[in-house]
Design an enzyme around this catalytic site. Structure first.
Site, PDB file in Angstrom:
ATOM      1  N   ASN A  72      -3.809   9.190   2.145  1.00 48.75           N
ATOM      2  CA  ASN A  72      -4.118   8.659   3.485  1.00 48.75           C
ATOM      3  C   ASN A  72      -4.400   9.788   4.478  1.00 48.75           C
ATOM      4  O   ASN A  72      -5.476   9.887   5.021  1.00 48.75           O
ATOM      5  CB  ASN A  72      -2.949   7.838   4.037  1.00 48.75           C
ATOM      6  CG  ASN A  72      -3.053   6.355   3.712  1.00 48.75           C
ATOM      7  OD1 ASN A  72      -4.048   5.903   3.163  1.00 48.75           O
ATOM      8  ND2 ASN A  72      -2.020   5.612   4.063  1.00 48.75           N
ATOM      9  N   GLU A  73      -3.366  10.613   4.754  1.00 50.77           N
ATOM     10  CA  GLU A  73      -3.525  11.623   5.790  1.00 50.77           C
ATOM     11  C   GLU A  73      -2.389  12.639   5.754  1.00 50.77           C
ATOM     12  O   GLU A  73      -1.330  12.397   5.177  1.00 50.77           O
ATOM     13  CB  GLU A  73      -3.582  11.009   7.198  1.00 50.77           C
ATOM     14  CG  GLU A  73      -2.253  10.545   7.799  1.00 50.77           C
ATOM     15  CD  GLU A  73      -1.682   9.289   7.191  1.00 50.77           C
ATOM     16  OE1 GLU A  73      -0.680   9.421   6.473  1.00 50.77           O
ATOM     17  OE2 GLU A  73      -2.216   8.202   7.416  1.00 50.77           O
ATOM     18  N   ASP A 113       0.676  15.813  21.234  1.00 50.17           N
ATOM     19  CA  ASP A 113       1.680  15.313  20.281  1.00 50.17           C
ATOM     20  C   ASP A 113       1.451  15.801  18.858  1.00 50.17           C
ATOM     21  O   ASP A 113       2.410  16.019  18.120  1.00 50.17           O
ATOM     22  CB  ASP A 113       1.692  13.778  20.301  1.00 50.17           C
ATOM     23  CG  ASP A 113       2.344  13.224  21.555  1.00 50.17           C
ATOM     24  OD1 ASP A 113       3.033  14.007  22.254  1.00 50.17           O
ATOM     25  OD2 ASP A 113       2.161  12.035  21.853  1.00 50.17           O
ATOM     26  N   THR A 159      -8.166   3.707   7.727  1.00 43.84           N
ATOM     27  CA  THR A 159      -7.731   2.401   8.240  1.00 43.84           C
ATOM     28  C   THR A 159      -6.229   2.361   8.516  1.00 43.84           C
ATOM     29  O   THR A 159      -5.717   1.342   8.973  1.00 43.84           O
ATOM     30  CB  THR A 159      -8.070   1.290   7.225  1.00 43.84           C
ATOM     31  OG1 THR A 159      -7.582   1.687   5.935  1.00 43.84           O
ATOM     32  CG2 THR A 159      -9.562   1.070   7.139  1.00 43.84           C
ATOM     33  N   ALA A 160      -5.525   3.459   8.229  1.00 45.66           N
ATOM     34  CA  ALA A 160      -4.070   3.502   8.421  1.00 45.66           C
ATOM     35  C   ALA A 160      -3.742   4.174   9.764  1.00 45.66           C
ATOM     36  O   ALA A 160      -4.250   3.762  10.805  1.00 45.66           O
ATOM     37  CB  ALA A 160      -3.420   4.201   7.226  1.00 45.66           C
ATOM     38  N   ASN A 190      -4.698   6.872  11.156  1.00 51.01           N
ATOM     39  CA  ASN A 190      -5.916   7.348  11.821  1.00 51.01           C
ATOM     40  C   ASN A 190      -6.521   6.306  12.759  1.00 51.01           C
ATOM     41  O   ASN A 190      -6.960   6.628  13.863  1.00 51.01           O
ATOM     42  CB  ASN A 190      -6.930   7.748  10.739  1.00 51.01           C
ATOM     43  CG  ASN A 190      -8.317   8.001  11.290  1.00 51.01           C
ATOM     44  OD1 ASN A 190      -8.565   9.034  11.897  1.00 51.01           O
ATOM     45  ND2 ASN A 190      -9.224   7.059  11.099  1.00 51.01           N
ATOM     46  N   LYS A 191      -6.533   5.056  12.306  1.00 51.44           N
ATOM     47  CA  LYS A 191      -7.126   3.990  13.124  1.00 51.44           C
ATOM     48  C   LYS A 191      -6.277   3.726  14.356  1.00 51.44           C
ATOM     49  O   LYS A 191      -6.797   3.485  15.450  1.00 51.44           O
ATOM     50  CB  LYS A 191      -7.281   2.723  12.285  1.00 51.44           C
ATOM     51  CG  LYS A 191      -8.050   1.617  12.984  1.00 51.44           C
ATOM     52  CD  LYS A 191      -8.344   0.488  12.021  1.00 51.44           C
ATOM     53  CE  LYS A 191      -9.140  -0.614  12.696  1.00 51.44           C
ATOM     54  NZ  LYS A 191      -8.424  -1.221  13.833  1.00 51.44           N
ATOM     55  N   ASP A 209       0.842  -1.202   0.000  1.00 52.24           N
ATOM     56  CA  ASP A 209       0.000   0.000   0.000  1.00 52.24           C
ATOM     57  C   ASP A 209       0.876   1.250   0.000  1.00 52.24           C
ATOM     58  O   ASP A 209       0.523   2.262  -0.610  1.00 52.24           O
ATOM     59  CB  ASP A 209      -0.919   0.001   1.223  1.00 52.24           C
ATOM     60  CG  ASP A 209      -2.092  -0.959   1.050  1.00 52.24           C
ATOM     61  OD1 ASP A 209      -2.534  -1.161  -0.093  1.00 52.24           O
ATOM     62  OD2 ASP A 209      -2.539  -1.513   2.069  1.00 52.24           O
ATOM     63  N   GLY A 210       2.009   1.163   0.692  1.00 54.23           N
ATOM     64  CA  GLY A 210       2.962   2.287   0.706  1.00 54.23           C
ATOM     65  C   GLY A 210       3.472   2.617  -0.695  1.00 54.23           C
ATOM     66  O   GLY A 210       3.676   3.792  -1.020  1.00 54.23           O
TER      67      GLY A 210
HETATM   68  P1  NAP Z   1       4.806   1.673   6.650  1.00 56.27           P
HETATM   69  O1  NAP Z   1       5.426   1.991   7.953  1.00 56.27           O
HETATM   70  O2  NAP Z   1       5.293   0.534   5.833  1.00 56.27           O
HETATM   71  O3  NAP Z   1       3.219   1.581   6.784  1.00 56.27           O
HETATM   72  C1  NAP Z   1       2.570   1.220   7.888  1.00 56.27           C
HETATM   73  C2  NAP Z   1       1.499   0.198   7.524  1.00 56.27           C
HETATM   74  O4  NAP Z   1       0.339   0.883   7.083  1.00 56.27           O
HETATM   75  C3  NAP Z   1       1.892  -0.790   6.427  1.00 56.27           C
HETATM   76  O5  NAP Z   1       1.487  -2.077   6.831  1.00 56.27           O
HETATM   77  C4  NAP Z   1       1.074  -0.310   5.239  1.00 56.27           C
HETATM   78  O6  NAP Z   1       0.773  -1.319   4.322  1.00 56.27           O
HETATM   79  C5  NAP Z   1      -0.183   0.163   5.945  1.00 56.27           C
HETATM   80  N1  NAP Z   1      -1.066   1.052   5.216  1.00 56.27           N
HETATM   81  C6  NAP Z   1      -0.777   2.055   4.354  1.00 56.27           C
HETATM   82  N2  NAP Z   1      -1.895   2.649   3.932  1.00 56.27           N
HETATM   83  C7  NAP Z   1      -2.924   1.995   4.528  1.00 56.27           C
HETATM   84  C8  NAP Z   1      -4.335   2.144   4.485  1.00 56.27           C
HETATM   85  N3  NAP Z   1      -4.915   3.103   3.753  1.00 56.27           N
HETATM   86  N4  NAP Z   1      -5.088   1.309   5.258  1.00 56.27           N
HETATM   87  C9  NAP Z   1      -4.528   0.352   6.023  1.00 56.27           C
HETATM   88  N5  NAP Z   1      -3.198   0.162   6.089  1.00 56.27           N
HETATM   89  C10 NAP Z   1      -2.413   0.988   5.362  1.00 56.27           C
HETATM   90  O7  NAP Z   1       4.838   3.029   5.773  1.00 56.27           O
HETATM   91  P2  NAP Z   1       4.304   3.213   4.294  1.00 56.27           P
HETATM   92  O8  NAP Z   1       4.086   1.887   3.643  1.00 56.27           O
HETATM   93  O9  NAP Z   1       5.181   4.230   3.697  1.00 56.27           O
HETATM   94  O10 NAP Z   1       2.844   3.854   4.521  1.00 56.27           O
HETATM   95  C11 NAP Z   1       2.670   5.169   4.990  1.00 56.27           C
HETATM   96  C12 NAP Z   1       1.493   5.151   5.885  1.00 56.27           C
HETATM   97  O11 NAP Z   1       1.808   4.455   7.079  1.00 56.27           O
HETATM   98  C13 NAP Z   1       1.059   6.508   6.372  1.00 56.27           C
HETATM   99  O12 NAP Z   1       0.219   7.152   5.429  1.00 56.27           O
HETATM  100  C14 NAP Z   1       0.349   6.185   7.659  1.00 56.27           C
HETATM  101  O13 NAP Z   1      -1.032   6.058   7.486  1.00 56.27           O
HETATM  102  C15 NAP Z   1       0.882   4.826   8.060  1.00 56.27           C
HETATM  103  N6  NAP Z   1       1.478   4.904   9.381  1.00 56.27           N
HETATM  104  C16 NAP Z   1       0.878   4.218  10.387  1.00 56.27           C
HETATM  105  C17 NAP Z   1       1.358   4.326  11.690  1.00 56.27           C
HETATM  106  C18 NAP Z   1       0.642   3.594  12.764  1.00 56.27           C
HETATM  107  O14 NAP Z   1      -0.295   2.829  12.456  1.00 56.27           O
HETATM  108  N7  NAP Z   1       1.021   3.807  14.011  1.00 56.27           N
HETATM  109  C19 NAP Z   1       2.445   5.132  11.974  1.00 56.27           C
HETATM  110  C20 NAP Z   1       3.050   5.798  10.918  1.00 56.27           C
HETATM  111  C21 NAP Z   1       2.546   5.686   9.621  1.00 56.27           C
HETATM  112  P3  NAP Z   1       1.893  -1.957   3.353  1.00 56.27           P
HETATM  113  O15 NAP Z   1       2.688  -2.893   4.204  1.00 56.27           O
HETATM  114  O16 NAP Z   1       1.090  -2.667   2.337  1.00 56.27           O
HETATM  115  O17 NAP Z   1       2.736  -0.835   2.774  1.00 56.27           O
HETATM  116 MN    MN Z   2       4.807  -0.083   3.565  1.00 54.22          MN
END
Ligand code: NAP
Ligand code: MN
Length: 271
Positions: free
Chosen positions: A124-125, A152, A163-164, A166-167, A48-49
């Protein structure tokens, strides 16, 4: 039909992208050519990233581009084709009906001192935080004072981004059929000076959320949007709204958002 393949540098993704290219080239009279500059379809190969990065690569061409995501790990949210489904995908491409589903995206207009404006988009956000310590910010909705935040940071997410991150910070999961954006607090302090609603807020496409932070003027704040981020100062305010353009995904088969949520987060019912 012009296709661009956008992949991450993972070895498996490189192999899958090559296999996909060969399979497309092997179709007789397919009328498909490869064009990285002006494609009709962008196929993201990775996670997804990777699709988030592909979105930013082509975000100036959203009116003419449809996206497809092939996930080279588990099943993803945007990347909802899996690496063993390449033949089915190539077959769908050759019988393309030009149909698509659209998801809303977020627009953030950043106003810096000296009348400098910058616009960014997020699938995403957008998250605003400080590198160290707490962020203070005033939140306005439609130009009216709403709340004074200290904590923060603040996140503004799209429905498909709900679902990312935000959740993880307690936001609600929102159907991408709604033209909505969600403001969610990250670690808010509540006292007599700083008082916030405390629950996530879901806003419509008629609303504008403004964040004004004194920290964004003098010290450095981080603006993270999807897979990208930068550190900045002299930032007077940010206006958030739902962008006038949406992201389009090629619709070759019925992908149900709630089914994807169910399988990703909950799983089969125990009997
Ligand atoms: P990453 O650290 O690899 O991503 C975190 C996880 O979020 C990965 O498993 C990714 O899937 C998944 N993801 C991305 N978009 C999603 C969506 N719309 N719904 C559900 N899961 C989703 O970083 P990245 O791949 O560059 O993705 C960036 C995104 O990570 C940011 O936009 C943010 O939403 C998310 N993120 C989450 C947290 C957290 O949950 N605490 C913290 C920082 C960032 P894949 O493995 O398929 O890439
Ligand atoms: Mn990723």
């Amino acid at each position: 039909m012009k296709i661009a393949i956008y992949r991450n540098d993972n070895e498996h993704s490189i192999n899958i992208a090559e296999a996909l290219t060969s399979k497309i080239l092997a179709v007789p009279d397919a009328n498909i050519e490869f064009d990285q500059e002006n494609p009709d379809i962008v196929i993201s190969v990775g996670g997804d990233g990777t699709l988030l990065s592909a979105f930013h690569e082509y975000d100036a061409q959203l009116d003419s581009v449809r996206f497809i995501g092939v996930h080279t790990g588990h099943l993803g949210f945007y990347a909802d084709w899996q690496d063993f489904e390449l033949d089915e995908l190539v077959d769908s491409l050759t019988h393309d009906s030009k149909e698509y589903v659209e998801y809303p995206i977020l627009q953030a207009d950043l106003y810096f001192s000296g009348s400098v404006k910058q616009t960014i988009y997020a699938l995403n956000e957008v998250v605003i935080k400080r590198s160290f310590g707490t962020l203070s910010a005033e939140v306005l909705i439609n130009d009216n004072y709403f709340e004074r935040f200290k904590g923060d940071g603040l996140s503004i997410a799209t429905p498909s981004g709900s679902t990312a991150y935000n959740k993880a910070i307690g936001g609600a999961v929102v159907s991408p059929n709604l033209d909505a954006m969600q403001l969610t607090e990250i670690g808010s302090i509540n006292n007599r000076v700083f008082r916030t609603l405390g629950s996530p807020v879901i806003l419509s496409d008629h609303d504008v959320v403004t964040i004004k932070s004194p920290d964004a003027m003098d010290s450095s704040v981080q603006i993270a949007f999807d897979t990208l981020h930068f550190v900045t100062k002299n930032l007077e305010k940010i206006d958030f709204k739902i962008a006038p353009t949406k992201i389009r995904f090629a619709k070759y088969r019925h992908m149900n958002f709630w089914h994807r949520i169910q399988t990703s987060f909950i799983g089969p019912e125990e009997k």
